[in-house]
Design a protein around this motif. Structure first.
Motif, short mmCIF file in Angstrom:
data_model
loop_
_atom_site.label_atom_id
_atom_site.label_comp_id
_atom_site.label_asym_id
_atom_site.label_seq_id
_atom_site.Cartn_x
_atom_site.Cartn_y
_atom_site.Cartn_z
N GLN A 318 -2.30 0.92 7.32
CA GLN A 318 -2.11 2.35 7.53
C GLN A 318 -0.64 2.72 7.32
O GLN A 318 0.26 1.95 7.67
N VAL A 319 -0.46 3.89 6.74
CA VAL A 319 0.87 4.45 6.53
C VAL A 319 0.90 5.82 7.21
O VAL A 319 0.17 6.73 6.81
N ASP A 320 1.69 5.94 8.26
CA ASP A 320 1.79 7.20 9.01
C ASP A 320 0.42 7.72 9.43
O ASP A 320 0.13 8.93 9.36
N GLY A 321 -0.46 6.81 9.84
CA GLY A 321 -1.78 7.21 10.32
C GLY A 321 -2.85 7.33 9.26
O GLY A 321 -4.03 7.49 9.59
N GLU A 322 -2.47 7.25 7.97
CA GLU A 322 -3.44 7.31 6.88
C GLU A 322 -3.85 5.87 6.54
O GLU A 322 -3.02 5.08 6.08
N ALA A 323 -5.12 5.54 6.76
CA ALA A 323 -5.55 4.15 6.68
C ALA A 323 -6.43 3.90 5.46
O ALA A 323 -7.08 4.80 4.92
N CYS A 324 -6.46 2.64 5.03
CA CYS A 324 -7.35 2.18 3.96
C CYS A 324 -7.46 0.66 4.05
O CYS A 324 -6.70 0.00 4.77
N ARG A 325 -8.40 0.12 3.30
CA ARG A 325 -8.51 -1.33 3.17
C ARG A 325 -7.97 -1.69 1.80
O ARG A 325 -8.52 -1.27 0.78
N LEU A 326 -6.90 -2.47 1.76
CA LEU A 326 -6.20 -2.77 0.50
C LEU A 326 -6.63 -4.13 -0.03
O LEU A 326 -6.70 -5.12 0.71
N LYS A 327 -6.89 -4.20 -1.31
CA LYS A 327 -7.22 -5.46 -1.98
C LYS A 327 -6.05 -6.43 -1.87
O LYS A 327 -4.93 -6.02 -1.54
N PRO A 328 -6.25 -7.72 -2.13
CA PRO A 328 -5.13 -8.67 -2.11
C PRO A 328 -3.98 -8.17 -2.96
O PRO A 328 -4.13 -7.91 -4.15
N SER A 329 -2.82 -8.02 -2.34
CA SER A 329 -1.70 -7.35 -3.00
C SER A 329 -0.38 -7.92 -2.53
O SER A 329 -0.31 -8.69 -1.57
N VAL A 330 0.66 -7.51 -3.26
CA VAL A 330 2.04 -7.79 -2.86
C VAL A 330 2.69 -6.45 -2.58
O VAL A 330 2.82 -5.61 -3.48
N ILE A 331 3.10 -6.22 -1.33
CA ILE A 331 3.71 -4.95 -0.93
C ILE A 331 5.19 -5.17 -0.69
O ILE A 331 5.58 -6.05 0.09
N THR A 332 6.00 -4.38 -1.38
CA THR A 332 7.46 -4.46 -1.20
C THR A 332 7.94 -3.19 -0.53
O THR A 332 7.69 -2.09 -1.01
N LEU A 333 8.62 -3.37 0.59
CA LEU A 333 9.15 -2.23 1.36
C LEU A 333 10.66 -2.16 1.17
O LEU A 333 11.36 -3.16 1.31
N GLY A 334 11.17 -0.98 0.84
CA GLY A 334 12.61 -0.79 0.66
C GLY A 334 13.02 0.63 0.98
O GLY A 334 12.19 1.54 1.05
N PHE A 335 14.31 0.84 1.16
CA PHE A 335 14.83 2.16 1.52
C PHE A 335 14.60 3.15 0.39
O PHE A 335 14.81 2.84 -0.78
N PHE A 336 14.16 4.38 0.74
CA PHE A 336 13.88 5.42 -0.25
C PHE A 336 14.95 6.52 -0.21
O PHE A 336 15.69 6.72 -1.17
N ASN A 337 15.06 7.25 0.87
CA ASN A 337 16.10 8.26 1.03
C ASN A 337 16.14 8.70 2.49
O ASN A 337 15.48 8.10 3.35
#
Length: 555
Positions: A318-337
């Motif tokens: 979930q991102v800010d309360g918006e949820a889903c089931r994500l397939k096998p993935s690589v998620i990269t988190l980084g600063f945006f603004n």
């Protein structure tokens, strides 16, 4: 006859002053049961209805585009955390938009961002006048925002995995999590989509989360989450750490509040701030999740600037309360603004004095030739294409046109001569050049020199300031008189003694002064341009005769 009745466009023209903070309201009527609909009516009653926008009718883009050049503008988003994220995402997309401060009136279920900013966990039927007062007196803070980049995990064989290819949002404002808490959020989302009439009460929504949490506590379905993922934070591998903790969920927290007002970050591991460029990473077991409502915390893993999550099975996220089931993935988190947000001023704090200045803006100055203006004054696009760039000025949008005129004159004085589209050097602007309003009407029109003190810069332009002058204009009668009088002063200084010649010079000067009285010194208007040109031509002829007389006198 129908085409004649089409709606006409309108232009926002505020009275610019440092003591005014205009506001626009975005309301999501689907949030908070029936509260959104009632608030829409209340705000439209207290404010100009043009300032209040129903997000179910086209979203926030139109309102933000319309008001993007208004100084000191404030934005109020009435809805849940998703509504605020929607407004911020559109602001990211609007070219040349200022980062307006955004406030929150909580109408959603969790309202964690509203809680973190001091606006409370829900709207309690406060008077609209009190809301607007709190908005005006609020503090501005910066909010870090994070980008989530998702790519498929190509090392996992098979393509029959159920789930989504991407997250619901690719920019996170509040939190991002995966595991059991996202599973509960996903079930809530699916249940609400199936029976929306059952989820109109905030209390019922919270009860649903409580029941589902109890079921997950017994099932312990995601106790093996760490066996199907890896975690790296700032290049450091934390996979073994989450296996040792046997976490059921991993939470990336950007604000202090989570899950409807809980505080999962243990401050003994460091302070969590909304603007420090760091995100808090927390491990949660199902027991810790149930204890959050009674003041418990999760297990702090680290504070980092980047993170990389790799999953080998479909995992709820979930991102800010918006949820889903994500397939096998690589998620990269980084600063945006960073976004500018409004935090409610706490009781006891002194209300700050109003701003005394408004940020200056750089405005491009475009020169128009009189010939082009007369030919294309009803066609904005053609006039813009025929304009010649003179450079940029830096000016407050609340400056009146008399102030702007001085800046334009300085710009031309300091810059090299501009050239037209065929490479010809443009002459200097005459003293009679005038401003052109390019945004008020469907066509361009000139501003009278005598009325410049009545207009502000933002009244006549958006990004480009247009000025009008005739490059082939002959000298005005006033200019000729000044030159001839200067010539006479020089002659007197040199000791000219020919009384007859001096009388002839005085006679011609008298005639020239009478021409000056009749001529038009302001920017020539369409109906009076011919007479002014004739007077200037006659003045030039008189000057030529005077010059010959003065030359004979010097000899």
């Amino acid at each position: 006859m129908q085409p004649d009745k089409e709606d006409k466009l309108f232009v926002i023209k505020p009275i610019p002053t440092v003591n005014v903070k205009p506001v626009i309201i975005f309301i999501n009527p689907k949030s908070g049961g029936n509260q959104g609909v009632k608030l829409l009516q209340k705000f439209q009653w207290h404010l100009n209805p043009r300032q209040v926008f129903d997000l179910s009718r086209g979203g926030p883009r139109m309102g933000l585009e319309l008001y993007k050049k208004v100084p000191n503008l404030r934005v109020l988003a009435c809805g849940g955390d998703g509504t605020v994220g929607w407004v911020l995402s559109i602001l990211d997309q609007i070219a040349n938009a200022v980062s307006f401060p955004v406030g929150v009136l909580p109408l959603g279920t969790g309202n964690d961002l509203a809680r973190a900013l001091g606006w409370g966990g829900g709207y309690m039927d406060e008077p609209v006048s009190k809301i607007l007062t709190n908005l005006e007196e609020s503090e501005t803070i910066r909010l870090d925002r994070w980008n989530l980049d998702v790519v498929p995990n190509e090392q996992v064989k098979g393509t029959d995995h159920a789930g989504k290819d991407n997250l619901p949002l690719n920019v996170m404002n509040n939190y991002f999590s995966l595991g059991v808490d996202a599973q509960i959020a996903l079930e809530f989302h699916e249940a609400r989509e199936a029976n929306p009439e059952k989820f109109s009460s905030r209390m019922y929504n919270k009860l649903f989360y409580g029941v589902r949490g109890g079921i997950e506590l017994l099932d312990r379905k995601w106790k093996g989450l760490s066996d199907h993922m890896t975690l790296e934070c700032d290049g450091k591998d934390l996979t073994q750490r989450i296996k040792d903790l046997k976490v059921h969920a991993i939470l990336f927290l950007n604000i202090p509040s989570y899950g409807g007002g809980t505080r999962p970050w243990n401050k003994s591991a460091g302070n969590n701030s909304t603007d420090d460029g760091l995100i808090e990473v927390i491990g949660l077991t199902i027991m810790q999740i149930t204890r959050l409502q009674t003041g418990g915390t999760g297990t702090p893993l680290c504070q980092c600037k980047t993170a990389r999550i790799t999953t080998s099975i479909p995992v709820p996220m979930q991102v800010d309360g918006e949820a889903c089931r994500l397939k096998p993935s690589v998620i990269t988190l980084g600063f945006f603004n960073q976004a500018t947000m409004m935090a409610k001023r706490r009781k006891g704090r002194q209300t700050p004095t109003r701003e005394t200045t408004i940020d200056k803006h750089r405005v491009s100055v475009q020169r128009l030739k009189l010939q082009d203006y007369e030919q294309h004054h009803c066609d904005k696009e053609l006039l813009i294409q025929s304009s010649i760039n003179m450079g940029e000025i830096e000016v407050e949008p609340v400056a009146d046109l008399e102030t702007v005129r001085n800046l334009v004159d300085k710009l031309e004085l300091n810059n090299s001569p501009s050239k037209d589209h065929v490479g010809n050097v443009m002459p200097k602007l005459s003293p009679d050049w005038c401003f052109v309003d390019c945004c008020t009407a469907e066509r361009f029109f000139r501003i009278d020199r005598a009325q410049e003190s009545l207009h502000y810069l933002i009244d006549i332009t958006h990004d480009q300031l247009f000025v009008l002058d005739d490059p082939h204009r002959p000298p005005s009668a006033e200019e000729d008189v000044a030159v001839v009088l200067k010539a006479k002063e020089l002659a007197d200084d040199r000791g000219a003694q020919d009384t007859t010649t001096s009388m002839r010079v005085k006679s011609e000067i008298s005639r020239l002064e009478s021409i000056k009285t009749k001529s038009t010194v302001k920017c020539p208007q369409d109906e009076g341009q011919t007479n002014g040109t004739n007077h200037s031509t006659r003045a030039s002829e008189v000057y030529n005769r005077l010059f010959d007389l003065q030359s004979n006198e010097d000899q």
